[in-house]
Design a protein around this motif. Sequence first.
Motif, short mmCIF file in Angstrom:
data_model
loop_
_atom_site.label_atom_id
_atom_site.label_comp_id
_atom_site.label_asym_id
_atom_site.label_seq_id
_atom_site.Cartn_x
_atom_site.Cartn_y
_atom_site.Cartn_z
N THR A 15 76.83 37.96 23.14
CA THR A 15 76.07 37.08 22.55
C THR A 15 76.65 35.47 22.66
N LEU A 16 78.13 35.60 22.63
CA LEU A 16 78.77 34.20 22.90
C LEU A 16 79.79 34.43 24.19
N THR A 17 79.87 33.30 24.65
CA THR A 17 80.87 33.19 25.85
C THR A 17 82.11 33.10 25.09
N PHE A 18 83.26 33.36 25.85
CA PHE A 18 84.53 33.36 25.10
C PHE A 18 84.88 31.89 24.95
N GLN A 19 84.38 30.95 25.57
CA GLN A 19 84.67 29.47 25.45
C GLN A 19 83.94 29.08 23.97
N ASP A 20 82.69 29.38 23.82
CA ASP A 20 81.91 29.40 22.37
C ASP A 20 82.64 30.01 21.31
N HIS A 21 83.11 31.32 21.61
CA HIS A 21 83.69 32.15 20.61
C HIS A 21 85.22 31.27 19.94
N ARG A 22 85.70 30.76 20.89
CA ARG A 22 86.75 29.97 20.51
C ARG A 22 86.68 28.53 19.89
N LEU A 23 85.32 28.05 19.96
CA LEU A 23 85.05 26.99 19.27
C LEU A 23 84.98 27.20 17.95
#
Length: 235
Positions: free
Chosen positions: A6-14
């Motif tokens: 559902t989320l990219t790793f970058q978005d997850h980190r945000l």
Amino acid sequence: MALAPTLTFQDHRLQTPSARFSDWLVSCTGSSWAAATEHAFTRAIGDDAMPDAAYVRYLIEDYTFITDLASTIGYLVAKAPTMRSKSRLSAFLALLTSEENNYFERSFAALDVPETVYRAAAQGPVTREFSRLLLESSGKGTYAEGLACLLCAEWVYLTWGLREAKKPRPKAFYLAEWIDLHAVQGFQDFVNWLREEMDEVGSSLTEAQQQQVAQHFQEMCRLEVSFFDAVWAAS
Ligand SMILES: Cc1ncc(C[n+]2csc(CCO)c2C)c(N)n1
């Protein structure tokens, strides 16, 4: 069928700045992580409520699984980027092919499974899928993809192992030892190392490669659930 995370790793980190790459992999599995780590089969081990027939089915399948897992780790030793990683993985491979092999042989003897049966056992459909995923990802795929499969397999077992280890040990040695094997400090250290290795390797991949790695982790987790389901269903 694997679903796109559902989320990219970058978005997850945000959203979660402290999240590790390995945490993101777990979040990508959706409900499969809990389905695997909290499976009724795993609770029955610690509750001393395991039907012999289910455990025999499990051990026979698992013995063929770990044979292919050993080959997978061999590929990973070849692909590991550093001497330290090769050393960690090969030490684990040595354990898998010695002490753990011995566990299976003693357990088969205690459960009256003749050597001719477990040596000649054909893999069931789930184990065949497992083997394909493991051998293809580590043999033809990248180090990161193979590592993701190994991490999932080991981390699922550490998670239920630590939980079941809080209960008094069951009487049968093969149940008690199966818990201890997956809760001892050495195994915790190995899974922690696998996570650190995955965090480091995974963070430097492109977004497309990260998605590919997450799909492997997800697929592996789904198969862990199917593996338990297949041996537990007839109980
Ligand atoms: C289907 C299946 N998935 C994962 C494991 C876990 N596992 C495989 S080898 C090994 C090393 C130490 O026991 C561990 C934890 C398993 N046995 N069977």
